[in-house]
Design a protein around this motif. Structure first.
Motif, PDB file in Angstrom:
ATOM      1  N   PHE A   1       0.836  -1.204   0.000  1.00 36.09           N
ATOM      2  CA  PHE A   1       0.000   0.000   0.000  1.00 36.09           C
ATOM      3  C   PHE A   1       0.871   1.255   0.000  1.00 36.09           C
ATOM      4  N   ARG A   2       1.951   1.265   0.785  1.00 33.13           N
ATOM      5  CA  ARG A   2       2.855   2.411   0.805  1.00 33.13           C
ATOM      6  C   ARG A   2       3.469   2.630  -0.573  1.00 33.13           C
ATOM      7  N   THR A   3       3.883   1.562  -1.216  1.00 32.91           N
ATOM      8  CA  THR A   3       4.491   1.674  -2.545  1.00 32.91           C
ATOM      9  C   THR A   3       3.511   2.278  -3.545  1.00 32.91           C
ATOM     10  N   LEU A   4       2.288   1.785  -3.550  1.00 33.99           N
ATOM     11  CA  LEU A   4       1.289   2.280  -4.501  1.00 33.99           C
ATOM     12  C   LEU A   4       0.872   3.711  -4.175  1.00 33.99           C
ATOM     13  N   LEU A   5       0.717   4.021  -2.886  1.00 40.50           N
ATOM     14  CA  LEU A   5       0.295   5.365  -2.488  1.00 40.50           C
ATOM     15  C   LEU A   5       1.350   6.396  -2.851  1.00 40.50           C
ATOM     16  N   TYR A   6       2.582   6.149  -2.477  1.00 41.40           N
ATOM     17  CA  TYR A   6       3.653   7.100  -2.775  1.00 41.40           C
ATOM     18  C   TYR A   6       3.835   7.250  -4.282  1.00 41.40           C
TER      19      TYR A   6
ATOM     20  N   SER B   1      10.235   1.282   3.468  1.00 43.88           N
ATOM     21  CA  SER B   1      10.616   0.400   2.372  1.00 43.88           C
ATOM     22  C   SER B   1       9.511   0.292   1.341  1.00 43.88           C
ATOM     23  N   PHE B   2       9.933   0.162   0.084  1.00 41.88           N
ATOM     24  CA  PHE B   2       9.030  -0.176  -1.002  1.00 41.88           C
ATOM     25  C   PHE B   2       9.096  -1.683  -1.236  1.00 41.88           C
ATOM     26  N   VAL B   3       8.246  -2.165  -2.126  1.00 42.89           N
ATOM     27  CA  VAL B   3       8.241  -3.589  -2.432  1.00 42.89           C
ATOM     28  C   VAL B   3       9.597  -4.023  -2.991  1.00 42.89           C
TER      29      VAL B   3
ATOM     30  N   ILE C   1      16.002   5.302  -3.765  1.00 40.49           N
ATOM     31  CA  ILE C   1      15.501   6.471  -3.030  1.00 40.49           C
ATOM     32  C   ILE C   1      14.771   6.074  -1.749  1.00 40.49           C
ATOM     33  N   PRO C   2      13.838   5.104  -1.769  1.00 38.49           N
ATOM     34  CA  PRO C   2      13.247   4.690  -0.482  1.00 38.49           C
ATOM     35  C   PRO C   2      14.278   4.115   0.485  1.00 38.49           C
ATOM     36  N   LYS C   3      15.304   3.461  -0.041  1.00 42.99           N
ATOM     37  CA  LYS C   3      16.325   2.881   0.831  1.00 42.99           C
ATOM     38  C   LYS C   3      17.145   3.952   1.521  1.00 42.99           C
ATOM     39  N   LEU C   4      17.599   4.958   0.770  1.00 45.69           N
ATOM     40  CA  LEU C   4      18.494   5.970   1.334  1.00 45.69           C
ATOM     41  C   LEU C   4      17.732   7.077   2.053  1.00 45.69           C
ATOM     42  N   LEU C   5      16.748   7.651   1.392  1.00 45.00           N
ATOM     43  CA  LEU C   5      16.011   8.762   2.001  1.00 45.00           C
ATOM     44  C   LEU C   5      14.979   8.273   3.007  1.00 45.00           C
ATOM     45  N   GLY C   6      14.519   7.036   2.855  1.00 46.20           N
ATOM     46  CA  GLY C   6      13.598   6.478   3.843  1.00 46.20           C
ATOM     47  C   GLY C   6      14.302   5.893   5.043  1.00 46.20           C
ATOM     48  N   SER C   7      15.640   5.826   4.980  1.00 46.24           N
ATOM     49  CA  SER C   7      16.455   5.347   6.090  1.00 46.24           C
ATOM     50  C   SER C   7      16.044   3.956   6.565  1.00 46.24           C
ATOM     51  N   GLY C   8      15.563   3.129   5.618  1.00 43.22           N
ATOM     52  CA  GLY C   8      15.171   1.767   5.966  1.00 43.22           C
ATOM     53  C   GLY C   8      13.842   1.657   6.677  1.00 43.22           C
ATOM     54  N   GLN C   9      13.158   2.770   6.916  1.00 44.78           N
ATOM     55  CA  GLN C   9      11.893   2.752   7.651  1.00 44.78           C
ATOM     56  C   GLN C   9      10.674   2.830   6.725  1.00 44.78           C
TER      57      GLN C   9
ATOM     58  N   GLY D   1      14.146   9.748   6.598  1.00 49.05           N
ATOM     59  CA  GLY D   1      13.312   8.724   7.214  1.00 49.05           C
ATOM     60  C   GLY D   1      11.853   9.115   7.309  1.00 49.05           C
ATOM     61  N   THR D   2      11.491  10.214   6.635  1.00 57.05           N
ATOM     62  CA  THR D   2      10.093  10.674   6.631  1.00 57.05           C
ATOM     63  C   THR D   2       9.520  10.553   5.221  1.00 57.05           C
ATOM     64  N   PRO D   3       8.196  10.512   5.104  1.00 57.77           N
ATOM     65  CA  PRO D   3       7.585  10.485   3.760  1.00 57.77           C
ATOM     66  C   PRO D   3       7.967  11.687   2.908  1.00 57.77           C
ATOM     67  N   PHE D   4       8.172  12.834   3.563  1.00 57.87           N
ATOM     68  CA  PHE D   4       8.538  14.042   2.821  1.00 57.87           C
ATOM     69  C   PHE D   4       9.828  13.840   2.032  1.00 57.87           C
ATOM     70  N   ALA D   5      10.843  13.284   2.671  1.00 62.70           N
ATOM     71  CA  ALA D   5      12.133  13.084   2.000  1.00 62.70           C
ATOM     72  C   ALA D   5      12.003  12.108   0.841  1.00 62.70           C
TER      73      ALA D   5
END
Length: 320
Positions: A100-105, A267-269, A257-265, A181-185
């Motif tokens: 759901f996070r992957t599709l929403l973002y 994650s995408f599929v 981008i989800p790996k680095l800017l999401g700081s592992g928190q 580590g935030t959705p904004f980043a």
């Protein structure tokens, strides 16, 4: 009949057989040498595409096969068919949240990128200022000179705890903000990465719009906004479809981008598939996730084609 005549006769027979074979081969080629290029020449041009699709089909078939194999921590997988991998995905809420996070973002990135791409591409085509057009093209193509990982690290420097943004906030007396580590980043990084793709897909469609149609609309009393809404956007629909498809499909499959800017928190599929492949070596479950991701992206593409048509990709002729 003498031996010499017999040899000559056999030689003529072989020559005629060779000529018949050459004529048959010529008739099977895409090019008709007597009438120029025939219609079959098009099949030769799209042969590499069919070859590529065939490789993709074989790969998808292997993924489907792997998804029904039994996972084994020692042997990676054993050749015992099971539905456990699919049941695990269906019954685990954490997997649903990642999907759901992957599709929403990806949907948010697609909407923002396409919305920004339309005026950007329009300005590139319609502006009469050469310097301004060159600046727009420079801003469009420069990001392609760097890879996605380098761009992600660039955003780490800008949005990091000791980055440029927090330094500026400290200069005005505002405490630092943890962007990483935030959705904004993640969204900012994806939008910056996907925006050039959206513009490139839209630019040819807008360039093909006759500028006289816009002048005619203005002569009929339409202002700039009404002209853009009722003339430019409908005629740019093929480019809009292509832009939506490209941005969305690239976003759902993004890893860096989800790996680095999401700081592992966040994650995408794609990140989850990577972990399953290289951490637990669970190939069957990674195949399940891959098939689901490809299936959803394919459904989105078909839905866009159904709603907006294939545009210039279609083979239908108006009035036919």
């Amino acid at each position: 009949m003498s031996i010499r005549e017999n040899i000559h006769r056999r030689r003529l027979h072989v020559q005629w057989r060779v000529m018949d074979a050459l004529i048959a081969a010529k008739n099977r080629t895409p090019v008709n040498f007597s009438q120029g290029v025939s219609d079959r020449f098009g099949y030769a041009l799209i042969a590499p595409g069919f070859l590529l699709i065939s490789f993709l089909a074989v790969g998808m078939g292997l993924l489907a096969w792997y998804s029904f194999l039994t996972y084994d921590p020692v042997e990676i997988f054993v050749y015992e068919y099971t539905l456990e991998n699919w049941q695990r995905f269906i019954e685990t809420a954490a997997h649903h949240r990642i999907l759901f996070r992957t599709l929403l973002y990806s949907a948010v990135v697609t909407v923002v990128c396409v919305s920004l791409s339309v005026p950007y591409a329009y300005l590139i085509i319609r502006t009469e200022n050469g310097l301004f057009r060159n600046l727009l093209l420079f801003g469009l193509f420069v990001p392609f000179f760097t890879g996605v990982i380098i761009r992600a690290y660039g955003w780490l420097i800008i949005l990091g705890e000791n980055g440029i943004v927090n330094w500026l906030l400290g200069e005005i007396g505002v405490s630092s903000i943890g962007f990483i580590g935030t959705p904004f980043a993640v969204l900012v990084g994806l939008i910056q990465y996907m925006l050039p793709f959206g513009v490139l897909m839209l630019t040819p469609a807008i360039a093909s719009i006759d500028e006289d149609l816009e002048r005619a609309a203005k002569n009929c009393g339409a202002n700039q906004r009404e002209t853009f809404r009722h003339v430019v956007l409908p005629l740019a629909r093929p480019g809009l479809s292509a832009s939506i498809i490209v941005v969305f499909t690239l976003s759902v499959a993004n890893y860096s981008i989800p790996k680095l800017l999401g700081s592992g928190q966040l994650s995408f599929v794609a990140n989850f598939i990577y972990n399953k492949l290289f951490t637990t070596l669970n190939y069957p479950f990674a195949a399940v996730l891959s098939l689901i991701l490809v299936g959803i992206a394919s459904l989105v593409v078909m839905a866009i084609f159904k709603l907006y048509g294939t545009g210039t990709l279609g083979s239908e002729v108006d009035g036919a």
